[in-house]
Enzyme design. Structure first.
Site, PDB file in Angstrom:
ATOM      1  N   SER A  30     129.862 -74.619  54.281  1.00 52.09           N
ATOM      2  CA  SER A  30     129.317 -75.524  55.287  1.00 52.09           C
ATOM      3  C   SER A  30     130.396 -76.526  55.673  1.00 52.09           C
ATOM      4  O   SER A  30     131.024 -77.151  54.814  1.00 52.09           O
ATOM      5  CB  SER A  30     128.102 -76.261  54.713  1.00 52.09           C
ATOM      6  OG  SER A  30     127.607 -77.206  55.631  1.00 52.09           O
ATOM      7  N   GLY A  31     130.660 -76.647  56.974  1.00 51.52           N
ATOM      8  CA  GLY A  31     131.699 -77.556  57.435  1.00 51.52           C
ATOM      9  C   GLY A  31     133.062 -76.920  57.583  1.00 51.52           C
ATOM     10  O   GLY A  31     134.030 -77.597  57.952  1.00 51.52           O
ATOM     11  N   SER A  86     130.736 -72.198  63.074  1.00 55.12           N
ATOM     12  CA  SER A  86     130.036 -72.300  64.364  1.00 55.12           C
ATOM     13  C   SER A  86     130.963 -72.802  65.462  1.00 55.12           C
ATOM     14  O   SER A  86     130.967 -72.274  66.575  1.00 55.12           O
ATOM     15  CB  SER A  86     128.817 -73.227  64.243  1.00 55.12           C
ATOM     16  OG  SER A  86     127.838 -72.665  63.402  1.00 55.12           O
ATOM     17  N   SER A 137     126.680 -67.112  54.467  1.00 53.86           N
ATOM     18  CA  SER A 137     126.598 -65.803  53.797  1.00 53.86           C
ATOM     19  C   SER A 137     127.413 -65.808  52.501  1.00 53.86           C
ATOM     20  O   SER A 137     128.447 -65.149  52.409  1.00 53.86           O
ATOM     21  CB  SER A 137     127.044 -64.672  54.728  1.00 53.86           C
ATOM     22  OG  SER A 137     128.283 -64.904  55.335  1.00 53.86           O
TER      23      SER A 137
END
Length: 206
Positions: free
Chosen positions: A39-40, A44, A111
């Site tokens: 995350s981070g 995205s 994932s």
């Protein structure tokens, strides 16, 4: 390769509009670009930046984003290990349909488990491209505008990858992108060059 149905009353229908015909219409091959990382780590951000560049080149694209999917397709799932596994299974199946539809599909999900990513690879086959967004936990935490890492360290979030839940780094990713010390444009350029070498599309200036 698809999973066999539980019912014996279903029959696979073969369409006359094939994947190859779609590729000829689109002027590019379809492929699944599977972004994975903490995350981070920029999954995205990078996926959407890459999609923008490909869109400007008139290519057919779609991003399956982790947060967006949990508003619908996986809205009934939490973040336990079991739910994470089911989330990735659903995404793999949907992404495989996009590939068959002739689209360059980009998935942005943590994932965290190698086995789940391998299942996705086995489902899609040779058109699965694993892209590891490599970034240290320290940098990811610095970027965390939601304060999720802080909450995870305080015990307020269970099963948080990298803190209270493991992340299994890719063993044989097709691409490793150093998102911790490279700009978004540099990362996009690296992936675009790879896609040219892979034969997904012909070279265009970018």
């Amino acid at each position: 390769m698809t999973s066999p149905p539980k019912s014996s009353n279903t029959v696979w229908h073969h369409a006359t509009v094939t994947r190859q015909r779609r590729a000829e219409l689109n002027h590019h091959q379809s492929v699944l670009l599977w972004f994975t990382g903490l995350s981070g780590s920029g999954k995205s951000t990078l996926a959407h930046a890459l999609e923008e560049r490909l869109y400007q080149m008139s290519y057919r694209t779609f991003v399956l984003d982790g947060d967006n999917v949990r508003h619908g397709l996986s809205g009934d799932l939490g973040f336990s290990n079991e739910d994470r596994i089911e989330n990735i299974r659903r995404i793999s199946e949907v992404a495989n349909l996009f590939v068959e539809a002739g689209v360059i599909v980009l998935t942005a999900f943590i994932s965290p488990f190698q086995a789940d990513r391998e299942k996705a690879r086995n489902l899609v086959g040779k058109d699965f491209v694993e892209i590891y967004c490599h970034c240290s936990v320290e940098i990811c935490e610095e970027r965390d505008v939601k304060g999720l890492y802080q909450k995870a360290r305080a015990g307020e979030i269970k099963y948080f990858t990298g803190i209270s839940s493991p992340y299994e780094e890719p063993i044989d990713a097709e691409l490793v992108i150093e998102t911790g010390n490279r700009t978004v444009d540099e990362c996009v350029d690296q992936i675009l060059e790879f896609l040219i070498q892979r034969g997904v599309y012909q070279h265009k200036p970018f």
